[in-house]
Each structure stands twice: as C-alpha cells, then as structure tokens.
Design an enzyme around this catalytic site. Structure first.
Site, PDB file in Angstrom:
ATOM      1  N   ASN A 122       9.697  -1.086   9.442  1.00 36.41           N
ATOM      2  CA  ASN A 122       9.501  -0.638  10.827  1.00 36.41           C
ATOM      3  C   ASN A 122       8.035  -0.394  11.170  1.00 36.41           C
ATOM      4  OD1 ASN A 122      10.244   1.004  13.412  1.00 36.41           O
ATOM      5  ND2 ASN A 122       9.074   2.422  12.131  1.00 36.41           N
ATOM      6  N   SER A 178       9.842  -7.960  17.652  1.00 37.02           N
ATOM      7  CA  SER A 178       9.677  -7.544  19.051  1.00 37.02           C
ATOM      8  C   SER A 178      10.001  -8.713  19.976  1.00 37.02           C
ATOM      9  CB  SER A 178       8.219  -7.127  19.295  1.00 37.02           C
ATOM     10  OG  SER A 178       7.980  -6.940  20.671  1.00 37.02           O
ATOM     11  N   TYR A 182      -0.685  -9.242  18.336  1.00 37.09           N
ATOM     12  CA  TYR A 182       0.585  -8.564  18.041  1.00 37.09           C
ATOM     13  C   TYR A 182       1.742  -9.554  18.053  1.00 37.09           C
ATOM     14  CZ  TYR A 182       4.439  -5.209  18.821  1.00 37.09           C
ATOM     15  OH  TYR A 182       5.598  -4.477  18.748  1.00 37.09           O
ATOM     16  N   ALA A 209       1.727 -12.737  17.629  1.00 37.25           N
ATOM     17  CA  ALA A 209       1.628 -13.665  16.483  1.00 37.25           C
ATOM     18  C   ALA A 209       2.253 -13.029  15.242  1.00 37.25           C
ATOM     19  CB  ALA A 209       0.163 -14.024  16.220  1.00 37.25           C
ATOM     20  N   THR A 210       1.980 -11.735  15.042  1.00 32.43           N
ATOM     21  CA  THR A 210       2.516 -11.083  13.833  1.00 32.43           C
ATOM     22  C   THR A 210       4.023 -10.893  13.940  1.00 32.43           C
ATOM     23  OG1 THR A 210       2.158  -8.794  14.645  1.00 32.43           O
ATOM     24  CG2 THR A 210       0.351  -9.835  13.418  1.00 32.43           C
ATOM     25  N   LYS A 211       4.517 -10.624  15.147  1.00 30.90           N
ATOM     26  CA  LYS A 211       5.962 -10.394  15.286  1.00 30.90           C
ATOM     27  C   LYS A 211       6.743 -11.699  15.144  1.00 30.90           C
ATOM     28  CE  LYS A 211       5.866  -5.980  15.538  1.00 30.90           C
ATOM     29  NZ  LYS A 211       6.554  -5.152  14.528  1.00 30.90           N
TER      30      LYS A 211
HETATM   31  P1  NAP Z   1       4.760   4.337  16.841  1.00 27.97           P
HETATM   32  O1  NAP Z   1       5.380   5.364  17.727  1.00 27.97           O
HETATM   33  O2  NAP Z   1       3.298   4.075  16.950  1.00 27.97           O
HETATM   34  O3  NAP Z   1       5.123   4.720  15.312  1.00 27.97           O
HETATM   35  C1  NAP Z   1       4.647   3.927  14.253  1.00 27.97           C
HETATM   36  C2  NAP Z   1       5.061   4.545  12.925  1.00 27.97           C
HETATM   37  O4  NAP Z   1       4.495   3.758  11.868  1.00 27.97           O
HETATM   38  C3  NAP Z   1       4.516   5.958  12.727  1.00 27.97           C
HETATM   39  O5  NAP Z   1       5.384   6.685  11.889  1.00 27.97           O
HETATM   40  C4  NAP Z   1       3.192   5.710  12.024  1.00 27.97           C
HETATM   41  O6  NAP Z   1       2.726   6.878  11.333  1.00 27.97           O
HETATM   42  C5  NAP Z   1       3.612   4.584  11.069  1.00 27.97           C
HETATM   43  N1  NAP Z   1       2.476   3.792  10.602  1.00 27.97           N
HETATM   44  C6  NAP Z   1       1.471   3.267  11.346  1.00 27.97           C
HETATM   45  N2  NAP Z   1       0.604   2.649  10.543  1.00 27.97           N
HETATM   46  C7  NAP Z   1       1.071   2.785   9.272  1.00 27.97           C
HETATM   47  C8  NAP Z   1       0.616   2.357   8.002  1.00 27.97           C
HETATM   48  N3  NAP Z   1      -0.527   1.645   7.870  1.00 27.97           N
HETATM   49  N4  NAP Z   1       1.344   2.676   6.898  1.00 27.97           N
HETATM   50  C9  NAP Z   1       2.487   3.385   7.021  1.00 27.97           C
HETATM   51  N5  NAP Z   1       2.971   3.806   8.199  1.00 27.97           N
HETATM   52  C10 NAP Z   1       2.276   3.511   9.299  1.00 27.97           C
HETATM   53  O7  NAP Z   1       5.452   2.932  17.040  1.00 27.97           O
HETATM   54  P2  NAP Z   1       6.947   2.570  17.511  1.00 27.97           P
HETATM   55  O8  NAP Z   1       6.925   2.290  18.956  1.00 27.97           O
HETATM   56  O9  NAP Z   1       7.901   3.555  16.964  1.00 27.97           O
HETATM   57  O10 NAP Z   1       7.108   1.163  16.791  1.00 27.97           O
HETATM   58  C11 NAP Z   1       7.872   1.000  15.596  1.00 27.97           C
HETATM   59  C12 NAP Z   1       8.130  -0.490  15.388  1.00 27.97           C
HETATM   60  O11 NAP Z   1       8.831  -1.002  16.516  1.00 27.97           O
HETATM   61  C13 NAP Z   1       6.833  -1.318  15.283  1.00 27.97           C
HETATM   62  O12 NAP Z   1       6.989  -2.318  14.308  1.00 27.97           O
HETATM   63  C14 NAP Z   1       6.703  -1.937  16.666  1.00 27.97           C
HETATM   64  O13 NAP Z   1       5.982  -3.133  16.639  1.00 27.97           O
HETATM   65  C15 NAP Z   1       8.173  -2.135  17.014  1.00 27.97           C
HETATM   66  N6  NAP Z   1       8.402  -2.252  18.474  1.00 27.97           N
HETATM   67  C16 NAP Z   1       8.082  -1.234  19.306  1.00 27.97           C
HETATM   68  C17 NAP Z   1       8.307  -1.386  20.679  1.00 27.97           C
HETATM   69  C18 NAP Z   1       7.955  -0.306  21.681  1.00 27.97           C
HETATM   70  O14 NAP Z   1       8.067  -0.573  22.892  1.00 27.97           O
HETATM   71  N7  NAP Z   1       7.555   0.872  21.266  1.00 27.97           N
HETATM   72  C19 NAP Z   1       8.877  -2.564  21.159  1.00 27.97           C
HETATM   73  C20 NAP Z   1       9.203  -3.579  20.270  1.00 27.97           C
HETATM   74  C21 NAP Z   1       8.954  -3.403  18.911  1.00 27.97           C
HETATM   75  P3  NAP Z   1       1.139   7.069  10.963  1.00 27.97           P
HETATM   76  O15 NAP Z   1       0.353   6.665  12.153  1.00 27.97           O
HETATM   77  O16 NAP Z   1       1.014   8.518  10.597  1.00 27.97           O
HETATM   78  O17 NAP Z   1       0.894   6.188   9.783  1.00 27.97           O
END
Ligand code: NAP
Length: 246
Positions: A89, A141, A154, A156-158
C-alpha cells in the site's frame, strides 16, 4: 491449504494513516494478525498497540530502501512465523509538469512505488512459496489506467504495478499464491490534499456514485481478495472509483 482467518498473518505497508490504516483496521476487525510499517509512528498505531497487543505490530521502516524493506519482512516473519497476506500500500504521488520535474521527484516516486514494492514482495514471496499459499494485493490507482495531467511520474509507477501484478500472478499461481491490483479512484486522504476544492467537486460531479471514496470502500475489496473466499481471481486490476472510469 488456506488457513482460517484467525491463524493468518497480514503485512500491510504504510498502514499508519490514510488508506493503509483503513486496510489494517478492516483486517484486524476480521481476526487477522496484522503487521504494518511506515517511516513514522502515528496516534492510530499507539491505539492498535494497546487494543490488540497479541495481534498487531508496528515497526518503523522505509521500504524504498532495500536493506530496510528486506529487514522489515524478516522481522515480521521472526515475530509472527509466517506471512499469508501482503498488501503493498505504501506509495507517494509527486505532482508536476514533466518539463519541470527534477530527478529528486522521479527518484522518490519510483523508489517507493516500484522498487519498494518489488523489495517487499521479493522477501515476502519467499515465505509464501515455502508454504505454497498466499495472497498479494498491490494498491495501484485509476491514474495508472486513465492518466491525470501533472501526474505522469506517479501514473507510470502505478501502471508498472499492474504489470507486476499480471506477471507475478502467472509466476506464483502454481504455488497457490494469488496476486491482484486494487486501483482506487480519488480518496479523501492526505495524498489528495494536493487537489483543490474545485478539482474535488469536479471529480464528485463526474462520479456516478456522487462522492469521493473513503478508505473503507477500498479496504472491503482488499479484504475480499485476500480472504479464503477468493479462490479463483488472480492477475486482475479491480477498479474501486464509484464508477468514475466506467
Ligand atoms: P497517505 O495518506 O500519504 O499515506 C501513505 C502511507 O504510506 C503512510 O502510512 C506513510 O507513512 C507510508 N509511507 C510513505 N512513504 C513510505 C516509505 N518510504 N516507507 C514506508 N512507508 C511509507 O497516502 P494514501 O492516500 O493513504 O495512499 C495509500 C496508497 O493508495 C498509495 O499507494 C496511493 O498511491 C494509493 N492511492 C491513493 C489514492 C488517493 O486518492 N488518496 C488514490 C488511488 C491510489 P510515513 O510517511 O510515516 O512513512
């Protein structure tokens, strides 16, 4: 043989907040032992540590760093003895027009979203292969499928994660391991704070179900995919976006 949920161990990267926290919460509610990591602790982590001392563990780890990612998976196996479920995640967005994008942003996004996912999956797959069972979900995503202006790195990675999902499903299927992607639409988490209110309202208007998603919407789909009820779905990308991309 798939173990009952009470005997299963799930590893969720980036579970300290946002979507990852929703996935941890849902898996805990169903009886899994859950291990999660992120770079820093949150109040939510402290709550789970108190509430589920025998079923929850948190360690600080930066999974974009190979040594950290590999050590973290080793620590989880040492503490819990097995990994049945892996949810990749942890991810970062990084916005900007490509012409103005510096190396630092490209490295940050690629190192976590692609390399971090590969490091954790490589280490966790070794224990799954030995048990001949497991379930892996990569959080990709809709942006990896449909694209979004200013999010080329972003997306590209997804898209890469979805390719990884399909290859790993072929590679690991004969060993009883399923691999799927879940591609969320726009969620109200810290990651979407980069979007202004007008953009969020526009997304809501275009979404057939009329709202942005929340962590629980996505967590329920992840929970099904990794559950013993999913006996025959692998190599797929499940879009959870309220119908936005339909
Ligand atoms: P978020 O609120 O920014 O949370 C990201 C989580 O990952 C946090 O727990 C963060 O904690 C951790 N993290 C970040 N960098 C890290 C690292 N180098 N090593 C270990 N942990 C790390 O993001 P989110 O919105 O929940 O997104 C979660 C996933 O869903 C992502 O893959 C994102 O691409 C995907 N997604 C999100 C959305 C959206 O609209 N939000 C939509 C589609 C997909 P720390 O910063 O303390 O490390």
């Amino acid at each position: 043989m798939t173990a009952p949920i009470e005997a299963r161990v799930a590893l969720v990267t980036g579970g300290s907040r946002g979507l990852g926290a929703g996935i941890v919460e849902d898996l805990l509610a169903q009886g899994y032992a859950v291990a999660t990591c992120s770079r820093s602790r949150t109040d939510q982590v402290e709550v789970w540590e108190k509430e589920f001392p025998d079923r929850f563990s948190f360690l600080s780890a930066d999974v974009s760093v190979e040594a950290d990612a590999t050590r973290y998976v080793k620590d989880v196996v040492q503490r819990w003895g097995r990994i049945d479920v892996l949810v990749n995640n942890a991810g970062v967005a990084g916005e900007g027009m490509i012409a103005l994008t510096d190396d630092g942003l490209i490295d940050r996004v690629v190192d976590l979203n692609i390399k971090g996912t590969l490091y954790v999956t490589r280490a966790a797959s070794r224990t799954m292969l030995a048990r001949r069972s497991g379930a892996i979900v990569n959080i990709s995503s809709v942006v990896g499928l449909s694209g979004y202006r200013g999010l080329s790195v972003y997306s590209a990675t997804k898209a890469a994660l979805d390719g990884m999902t399909r290859s790993l499903a072929r590679e690991l299927g004969s060993r009883g391991i399923t691999v799927n992607s879940v591609a969320p639409g726009y969620l109200r988490t810290e990651m979407s704070h980069g979007l202004d209110e007008d953009q969020l309202k526009q997304i809501e208007r275009r979404t057939p179900l009329g709202r942005l998603g929340d962590a629980q919407d996505v967590a329920r789909v992840v929970s099904f995919l990794v559950s013993p009820d999913n006996k025959f779905m692998t190599g797929q990308v499940l879009v959870v976006d309220g119908g936005l991309s339909s």
